[in-house]
Design a protein around this motif. Structure first.
Motif, PDB file in Angstrom:
ATOM      1  N   PRO A   8     -39.261  20.839 -59.152  1.00 15.02           N
ATOM      2  CA  PRO A   8     -40.569  20.188 -59.135  1.00 15.02           C
ATOM      3  C   PRO A   8     -40.458  18.713 -59.478  1.00 15.02           C
ATOM      4  N   SER A   9     -41.463  17.940 -59.091  1.00 11.19           N
ATOM      5  CA  SER A   9     -41.481  16.521 -59.437  1.00 11.19           C
ATOM      6  C   SER A   9     -41.917  16.317 -60.875  1.00 11.19           C
ATOM      7  N   ALA A  10     -42.534  17.319 -61.458  1.00 14.52           N
ATOM      8  CA  ALA A  10     -42.950  17.282 -62.863  1.00 14.52           C
ATOM      9  C   ALA A  10     -42.801  18.664 -63.432  1.00 14.52           C
ATOM     10  N   PRO A  11     -42.630  18.789 -64.763  1.00 16.85           N
ATOM     11  CA  PRO A  11     -42.478  20.106 -65.364  1.00 16.85           C
ATOM     12  C   PRO A  11     -43.648  21.021 -65.038  1.00 16.85           C
ATOM     13  N   GLY A  12     -43.347  22.290 -64.818  1.00 18.39           N
ATOM     14  CA  GLY A  12     -44.393  23.259 -64.536  1.00 18.39           C
ATOM     15  C   GLY A  12     -43.810  24.587 -64.153  1.00 18.39           C
ATOM     16  N   LEU A  13     -44.658  25.516 -63.708  1.00 18.88           N
ATOM     17  CA  LEU A  13     -44.215  26.839 -63.323  1.00 18.88           C
ATOM     18  C   LEU A  13     -43.761  26.842 -61.874  1.00 18.88           C
ATOM     19  N   ASP A  21     -38.184  22.506 -65.715  1.00 19.85           N
ATOM     20  CA  ASP A  21     -38.258  21.152 -66.227  1.00 19.85           C
ATOM     21  C   ASP A  21     -37.864  20.158 -65.135  1.00 19.85           C
ATOM     22  N   ALA A  22     -38.278  18.931 -65.298  1.00 23.22           N
ATOM     23  CA  ALA A  22     -37.855  17.845 -64.418  1.00 23.22           C
ATOM     24  C   ALA A  22     -37.027  16.868 -65.238  1.00 23.22           C
ATOM     25  N   ARG A  23     -35.838  16.549 -64.748  1.00 20.95           N
ATOM     26  CA  ARG A  23     -34.971  15.650 -65.506  1.00 20.95           C
ATOM     27  C   ARG A  23     -35.585  14.253 -65.550  1.00 20.95           C
ATOM     28  N   VAL A  88     -39.770  28.976 -79.794  1.00 22.94           N
ATOM     29  CA  VAL A  88     -41.103  28.408 -79.620  1.00 22.94           C
ATOM     30  C   VAL A  88     -42.023  29.495 -79.075  1.00 22.94           C
ATOM     31  N   PHE A  89     -42.964  29.920 -79.871  1.00 24.49           N
ATOM     32  CA  PHE A  89     -43.960  30.886 -79.431  1.00 24.49           C
ATOM     33  C   PHE A  89     -45.093  30.136 -78.726  1.00 24.49           C
ATOM     34  N   GLY A  90     -45.506  30.680 -77.581  1.00 23.13           N
ATOM     35  CA  GLY A  90     -46.583  30.045 -76.840  1.00 23.13           C
ATOM     36  C   GLY A  90     -46.116  29.155 -75.709  1.00 23.13           C
ATOM     37  N   ARG A  91     -44.796  29.124 -75.443  1.00 21.86           N
ATOM     38  CA  ARG A  91     -44.268  28.360 -74.321  1.00 21.86           C
ATOM     39  C   ARG A  91     -43.488  29.285 -73.399  1.00 21.86           C
ATOM     40  N   PRO A  92     -43.587  29.081 -72.073  1.00 19.12           N
ATOM     41  CA  PRO A  92     -42.931  29.995 -71.131  1.00 19.12           C
ATOM     42  C   PRO A  92     -41.422  29.832 -71.118  1.00 19.12           C
ATOM     43  N   LYS A  93     -40.739  30.894 -70.731  1.00 20.29           N
ATOM     44  CA  LYS A  93     -39.300  30.812 -70.535  1.00 20.29           C
ATOM     45  C   LYS A  93     -39.023  29.898 -69.351  1.00 20.29           C
ATOM     46  N   GLY A  94     -37.788  29.488 -69.202  1.00 23.11           N
ATOM     47  CA  GLY A  94     -37.420  28.675 -68.059  1.00 23.11           C
ATOM     48  C   GLY A  94     -36.386  27.628 -68.396  1.00 23.11           C
ATOM     49  N   ARG A  95     -36.048  26.828 -67.375  1.00 22.37           N
ATOM     50  CA  ARG A  95     -34.995  25.825 -67.511  1.00 22.37           C
ATOM     51  C   ARG A  95     -35.556  24.547 -68.114  1.00 22.37           C
ATOM     52  N   ARG A  96     -34.865  24.029 -69.113  1.00 23.32           N
ATOM     53  CA  ARG A  96     -35.193  22.737 -69.689  1.00 23.32           C
ATOM     54  C   ARG A  96     -33.935  21.881 -69.761  1.00 23.32           C
ATOM     55  N   TYR A  97     -34.080  20.600 -69.440  1.00 20.63           N
ATOM     56  CA  TYR A  97     -33.011  19.649 -69.711  1.00 20.63           C
ATOM     57  C   TYR A  97     -33.089  19.196 -71.159  1.00 20.63           C
ATOM     58  N   SER A  98     -34.292  19.198 -71.695  1.00 24.95           N
ATOM     59  CA  SER A  98     -34.542  18.883 -73.092  1.00 24.95           C
ATOM     60  C   SER A  98     -35.922  19.445 -73.415  1.00 24.95           C
TER      61      SER A  98
END
Length: 264
Positions: A8-13, A21-23, A88-98
Motif C-alpha cells: 500500500p501507499s500508506a499503512p492499512g489493511l 506497513d509502508a516503509r 500491543v492490544f487493540g492493533r491488528p497483526k501484520g507486517r511493520r517496518y517499525s
C-alpha cells in the motif's frame, strides 16, 4: 500479507485482512545495533517473543513484535526504542517496518520485555524503565538470565510500581504466570493452561517426541491386538476340540447303548 497483496501507499489493511506497513525512509528500520549480544540473550528473546506470538495467535487485534523500532514522537527520529519483545492490544497483526505510534491510533505497547546481556548497564536499564514509564507502558518485565533474576513493574495510576514478588506472578494483561527458580537461566513462563513457553526448536522437539511416543503406543496397541487375535484363535481351537471330544463321546455312548451296554 499474501503474495497477491500489493504494497500500500500508506499503512492499512491489505485484502488479506492483515495490517501492512509502508516503509518511510525518514524512520529507519534498524538502529544498527545487534538484536542480542549473546546466544543466551538471543535464546530468551526468541522464547518470549515466539511464546507471545503463539499465545495470541487467534487474536487478530493483538500485535506482537521483537526487536522492532518503536517511534513514539512523530517527526523526531531520535525518539525511538527497540524493546526485546512488546505486545500491543487493540492493533491488528501484520507486517511493520517499525512501530510508529501516531499511525497506530496513538497506542503505546501495553506490555514490554527486556532481556539483559553482558553489554547492558544498570544505568541503561534504569533509563529504559523511566522511558517506558513515561510512555504509558502498563507492564514491564526485565529478565537477567545470567543469574535468573526477574523483575517486574505494573502501572498504578500515573506511574509504574515494582511488583513485590514476581515469582508466581500472573500478568493481568497476558494471563501468563512467571516462575523464577533460583537456578541460573531457569525462568518459566506458563500460559493460562499451564503449558510453558518454548521456542520453535523446542516445540519441534516436543512434537517429534510426542510423535515417537504415539508411534510406540500404536506399535504396542498393534502387538496387543495381535496377541488378542492369537489368543482368540487358540480359544476357538480349544472350543472346537472340546466340541469334537463331546461329539465323539456321544457317538461312543450311542454305540454302547446299541450293544446293550450302559455307557454310564
Amino acid at each position: 500479507m499474501s503474495t497477491a497483496d500489493p504494497p500500500p501507499s500508506a499503512p492499512g489493511l491489505a485484502p488479506s485482512g492483515l495490517y501492512v506497513d509502508a516503509r518511510d525512509p525518514t524512520y529507519p528500520d534498524s538502529d544498527g545495533k545487534p538484536m542480542a549480544e549473546s546466544t543466551q540473550q538471543f535464546d530468551w528473546i526468541v522464547t518470549i517473543e515466539e511464546g507471545l506470538e503463539a499465545l495470541f495467535d487467534a487474536r487478530p487485534d493483538v500485535f506482537v513484535a521483537g526487536d522492532l523500532l518503536w517511534y513514539y514522537t512523530e517527526g523526531v527520529v531520535r525518539d525511538c526504542v527497540a524493546p526485546d519483545a512488546m505486545v500491543v492490544f487493540g492493533r491488528p497483526k501484520g507486517r511493520r517496518y517499525s512501530y510508529r505510534q501516531w499511525l497506530e491510533g496513538g497506542l503505546a505497547p501495553q506490555v514490554v520485555f527486556e532481556v539483559y546481556s553482558h553489554a547492558n548497564t544498570p544505568a541503561e536499564m534504569a533509563r529504559k524503565l523511566n522511558l517506558y514509564d513515561r510512555l504509558g507502558v502498563e507492564e514491564y518485565y526485565e529478565y537477567d538470565p545470567r543469574g535468573g533474576s526477574l523483575k517486574g513493574w505494573l502501572r498504578d495510576g500515573a506511574r509504574m510500581r515494582p511488583i513485590p514478588e514476581v515469582d508466581g506472578w500472573r500478568s493481568p494483561r497476558l494471563g501468563v504466570t512467571f516462575e523464577s527458580p533460583p537456578e541460573e537461566d531457569a525462568l518459566v513462563i506458563r500460559r493460562p493452561d499451564g503449558t510453558p513457553f518454548v521456542t520453535a526448536v523446542q516445540a519441534m522437539r516436543q512434537r517429534d517426541e510426542e510423535a515417537r511416543r504415539a508411534d510406540e503406543e500404536a506399535r504396542r496397541a498393534d502387538e496387543a491386538e495381535r496377541r488378542a487375535r492369537a489368543e482368540h484363535r487358540l480359544a476357538d481351537a480349544a472350543h472346537r476340540r472340546a466340541e469334537e471330544a463331546e461329539e465323539r463321546a456321544e457317538r461312543l455312548a450311542a454305540m454302547l447303548r446299541e450293544m446293550g451296554l450302559n455307557p454310564d
